[in-house]
Design an enzyme around this catalytic site. Structure first.
Site, PDB file in Angstrom:
ATOM      1  N   GLY A 286       0.783  -1.220   0.000  1.00  0.00           N
ATOM      2  CA  GLY A 286       0.000   0.000   0.000  1.00  0.00           C
ATOM      3  C   GLY A 286       0.817   1.273   0.000  1.00  0.00           C
ATOM      4  CB  SER A 287      -0.059   4.627   1.289  1.00  0.00           C
ATOM      5  OG  SER A 287      -1.265   4.742   0.558  1.00  0.00           O
ATOM      6  CB  THR A 288       4.559   1.578   3.166  1.00  0.00           C
ATOM      7  OG1 THR A 288       4.304   0.400   2.399  1.00  0.00           O
ATOM      8  CG2 THR A 288       3.784   1.511   4.460  1.00  0.00           C
ATOM      9  CG  PHE A 289       5.773   0.576  -2.826  1.00  0.00           C
ATOM     10  CD1 PHE A 289       6.481   0.738  -4.012  1.00  0.00           C
ATOM     11  CD2 PHE A 289       5.978  -0.575  -2.087  1.00  0.00           C
ATOM     12  CE1 PHE A 289       7.358  -0.223  -4.448  1.00  0.00           C
ATOM     13  CE2 PHE A 289       6.861  -1.542  -2.521  1.00  0.00           C
ATOM     14  CZ  PHE A 289       7.564  -1.371  -3.708  1.00  0.00           C
TER      15      PHE A 289
END
Length: 570
Positions: A286-289
Site C-alpha cells: 500500500g501507501s508505504t510505497f
C-alpha cells in the site's frame, strides 16, 4: 659260559619298542604343529576377512556422528542464550542379544506402557545389531529401565536442542529434528554453512563449540513479539509481524511473526498460517510505497520538495478512475502529497520521473530480487518487469506489486541512512564491516529530504496516531492500508495494514516495519486503517524499546522545528 643269540633278544625287542614310540611321538608332534598352524591360519584368515568388512557406522540410516554430535550455542547480542544443547538418554536394543523376547517386552512395558506390545515385540525380534525403542527420555526413566537388567537393552546419550525463549524467536531460530539437524531458520543456515562440516570431520561430537552470536537483542525481541501477540486480540487480526533493523549496519535487532510455533516442538510449525510473514510472505504494501516512489523521483532530479502537482481530479485509465481515499482535490505540494497520502499526486510524481526510470529505480533498491539474508524461508517478490501505464500508476502507491516486509525495512534503511543500501543480517556486524558493503542508491540530499517528509507525516499526517504514543522519541514514517485480493478482486472489508518507520528522526538509527492482517477497530472511536493499528503498535514498540537502546526522549519543539522547518512549503 657261552653266550647265545637268545640272550640278546630282550634287548633287541626293547630297542625296537623305543624306536616305534619315538616315531609315533614325532608323528604326533607333527600333527599338533600342523593343527596349530591351521588354527592360526584360520584365525588369521578370519581377522583379514573381518578387516575387509566395512563397519556399520549408522544407526537406522543415520550416521552415529550426527546422532551424538553437538551444536554450538546460539546467543543474542548481549550474550543471552537463545539455543543450547542438553544431553538426553535414548533407549535402543540389540535384538541379536535378546535372550527372551516375551520377557523383555513385558518388563519394558512396566516402565514404558506407551510402547505398543506388538510393535515392541517386532522391534526386539531378529538379528539386527541396533534398533531404536524410544528417544529423548528422562534420567529417571533411564534409571528404571537399567534396573530391569535386560541383556541387549542399552542407552545412548544424545544431544537435544533446547530453546529457553520458546516461541519468542521461533522464526529466527527455526528448529532441529530428532537427530539434532537444522531443519529451519538460522539452525538450518548454520548446518549449511558450518556445523555440518564439523560433524562430518568428527569435531563436534561431545565437544564444546564456540557460541554463535546473533544480532538479535532478546529484550527488544520480547517486546516486539508481545506486541504482535497483543494485536491478535486487541484488533482481532488473523496475523501480525514486525521487524527492526539497524539502518547503518544492517543488523536485525528483532523479528517476530504470529501465529508462530514452539521450536522445542518442531511439529507445531506445521500449524496452518504459522509461517514467517517478514521473509516468506509477499504483499501489496500500500501507501508505504509512496516513500519509495517519491524518493526515486527526487533523486532523479525530476521532482523537488517545492514542486506542486494537480490532484484536483482522478486519473482515468480506460474505464477505471484512480482517486484519493480522502482527497483534497486541489493542487498539492510534494510534502502535501506525502502527508495526505494522495494517490493522484503520487502518480503525477512517478510520471514526472518516467515509467522506465521508476521501474529501474525499483531494481536499484533491490525490490525485484530476493533479499540477501540468512533465513532459508524466503519468497521472491512479484514486480512486473515491463509495467503498462496503469500498472506503473498503481505500483507507485503500492498496488499491483508484492514484496516482503523485509524488502521494505531494507529500503527504509537506505532512504534514511544517507542513501546506502546494506543487506540485512542476523549475525553481528560492525559499522566498519557494513560500510565496506555499502552500495549507494540515493544521494545524501535525497535522504535528507525524505527524513523531513517522514517526520512531517508523523507530526501532521497519517502517522500522527503513532506520534501520540511514541511522543518524545521522534518517530517518522508512512502508513499503508491495502485492500486484500480475494478471488481476483480487491475486498472492501479485508485490509492488510502496514507502518514503515524510522527512529529517532533527528539521528536515525533503526527502521521498523509492522504489518497487521485483517485488523478490526479497537473501539468505537478508532478506525481500521493502518494508523490506528500498525501505527499504534509501532508507537508502543518504540516507546518501550528506545530506552533499552540508549535513546532518551526529547520533547523540545525546537528540535522538531529544525527537522520540519515551519517556513518550508508544505
Amino acid at each position: 659260559m657261552a653266550i647265545t643269540a637268545d640272550d640278546f633278544a630282550p634287548t633287541i625287542a626293547l630297542d625296537g619298542t623305543r624306536k616305534v614310540r619315538g616315531n609315533m611321538t614325532q608323528a604326533r608332534l607333527r600333527w599338533v604343529i600342523l593343527a596349530i598352524v591351521l588354527g592360526f591360519a584360520t584365525v588369521g584368515g578370519r581377522l583379514v576377512q573381518l578387516g575387509m568388512i566395512q563397519p556399520d557406522n549408522s544407526i537406522e540410516g543415520v550416521a552415529r556422528s550426527e546422532i551424538t554430535a553437538t551444536r554450538p550455542p546460539i546467543l543474542d547480542r548481549n550474550g543471552l542464550e537463545m539455543a543450547v544443547d542438553i544431553r538426553v538418554p535414548s533407549l535402543y536394543a540389540e535384538p541379536r542379544r535378546i535372550i527372551d523376547v516375551e520377557e523383555a517386552v513385558a518388563k519394558l512395558r512396566t516402565v514404558l506402557p506407551n510402547l505398543s506390545e506388538s510393535w515392541l515385540r517386532s522391534r526386539l525380534t531378529g538379528d539386527k545389531g541396533f534398533v531404536w525403542l524410544q528417544r529423548e527420555l528422562s534420567p529417571a526413566i533411564e534409571e528404571r529401565v537399567m534396573r530391569l537388567g535386560i541383556p541387549g537393552i542399552e542407552f545412548l546419550t544424545e544431544s537435544k536442542r533446547f530453546y529457553p525463549g520458546m516461541n519468542e524467536a521461533s522464526h529466527i531460530l527455526g528448529s532441529t529434528n530428532i537427530d539434532n539437524q537444522g531443519i529451519a531458520g538460522i539452525e538450518k543456515h548454520m548446518d549449511v554453512e558450518d556445523v555440518a562440516l564439523l560433524q562430518d570431520l568428527g569435531l563436534a561430537r561431545g565437544n564444546a563449540l564456540a557460541p554463535v552470536e546473533l544480532s538479535i537483542d532478546m529484550r527488544v525481541q520480547h517486546i516486539v513479539h508481545e506486541e504482535m501477540v497483543d494485536a491478535l486480540t486487541r484488533y482481532k487480526a488473523i496475523a501480525a509481524a514486525g521487524v527492526m533493523m539497524d539502518i547503518h549496519t544492517g543488523e536485525i535487532i528483532a523479528l517476530a511473526s504470529v501465529p508462530d510455533f514452539d521450536p522445542n516442538d518442531p511439529s507445531s510449525a506445521l500449524v496452518k498460517d504459522s509461517f514467517n510473514r517478514i521473509t516468506a510472505g509477499i504483499y501489496e504494501l500500500g501507501s508505504t510505497f509512496k516513500t519509495i516512489t517519491i524518493a526515486g523521483a527526487i533523486d532523479s532530479g525530476a521532482v523537488t520538495l517545492n514542486d506542486q502537482f494537480d490532484a484536483r481530479f482522478g486519473i482515468r485509465y480506460g474505464r477505471y478512475t484512480i482517486d484519493d481515499f480522502h482527497g483534497k482535490h486541489r493542487i498539492l505540494s510534494v510534502p502535501e502529497i506525502y502527508k495526505y497520502s494522495s494517490n493522484i499526486g503520487t502518480i503525477r510524481v512517478m510520471q514526472a520521473m518516467g515509467k522506465e526510470n521508476y521501474r529501474a529505480f525499483l531494481t536499484r533498491m533491490g525490490l525485484d530480487t530476493r533479499v540477501p539474508f540468512e533465513l532459508p524461508e524466503m519468497r521472491l517478490p512479484n514486480v512486473p518487469k515491463n509495467p503498462s501505464d496503469i500498472s506503473a500508476a498503481t505500483m507507485s502507491f503500492g498496488h499491483g506489486l508484492s514484496v516482503s516486509p523485509l524488502h521494505m525495512a531494507v529500503a527504509m534503511s537506505a532512504i534514511a541512512n544517507g542513501g546506502n543500501y546494506i543487506a540485512p543480517t542476523l549475525y553481528r556486524r560492525s559499522l566498519e564491516e557494513a560500510q565496506s558493503e555499502y552500495v549507494r542508491v540515493l544521494k545524501p540530499e535525497t535522504s535528507r529530504d525524505m527524513r523531513y517528509l517522514m517526520r512531517l507525516n508523523a507530526l501532521e499526517g497519517s502517522g500522527s496516531q503513532t506520534e501520540k504514543v511514541s511522543k518524545g522519541y521522534r518517530i517518522g514514517g508512512k502508513t499503508g492500508t491495502a485492500e486484500k485480493v480475494e478471488n481476483g478482486v480487491y475486498s472492501h472489508s479485508k485490509d492488510f495494514n502496514v507502518f514503515a518507520a524510522v527512529f529517532p528522526m533527528d539521528d536515525p538509527q533503526y527502521a521498523l516495519v509492522v504489518v497487521v492482517d485483517e485488523p478490526k477497530p479497537e473501539n468505537a472511536q478508532s478506525g481500521d486503517t493502518a494508523g490506528f493499528n500498525a501505527g499504534m503498535m509501532s508507537g508502543r514498540i518504540v516507546q518501550r524499546v528506545a530506552p533499552m537502546l540508549g535513546i532518551a526522549p526529547n520533547f523540545s519543539q525546537a528540535l522538531d522545528d529544525a527537522m520540519v522547518p515551519p517556513n518550508l512549503i508544505r
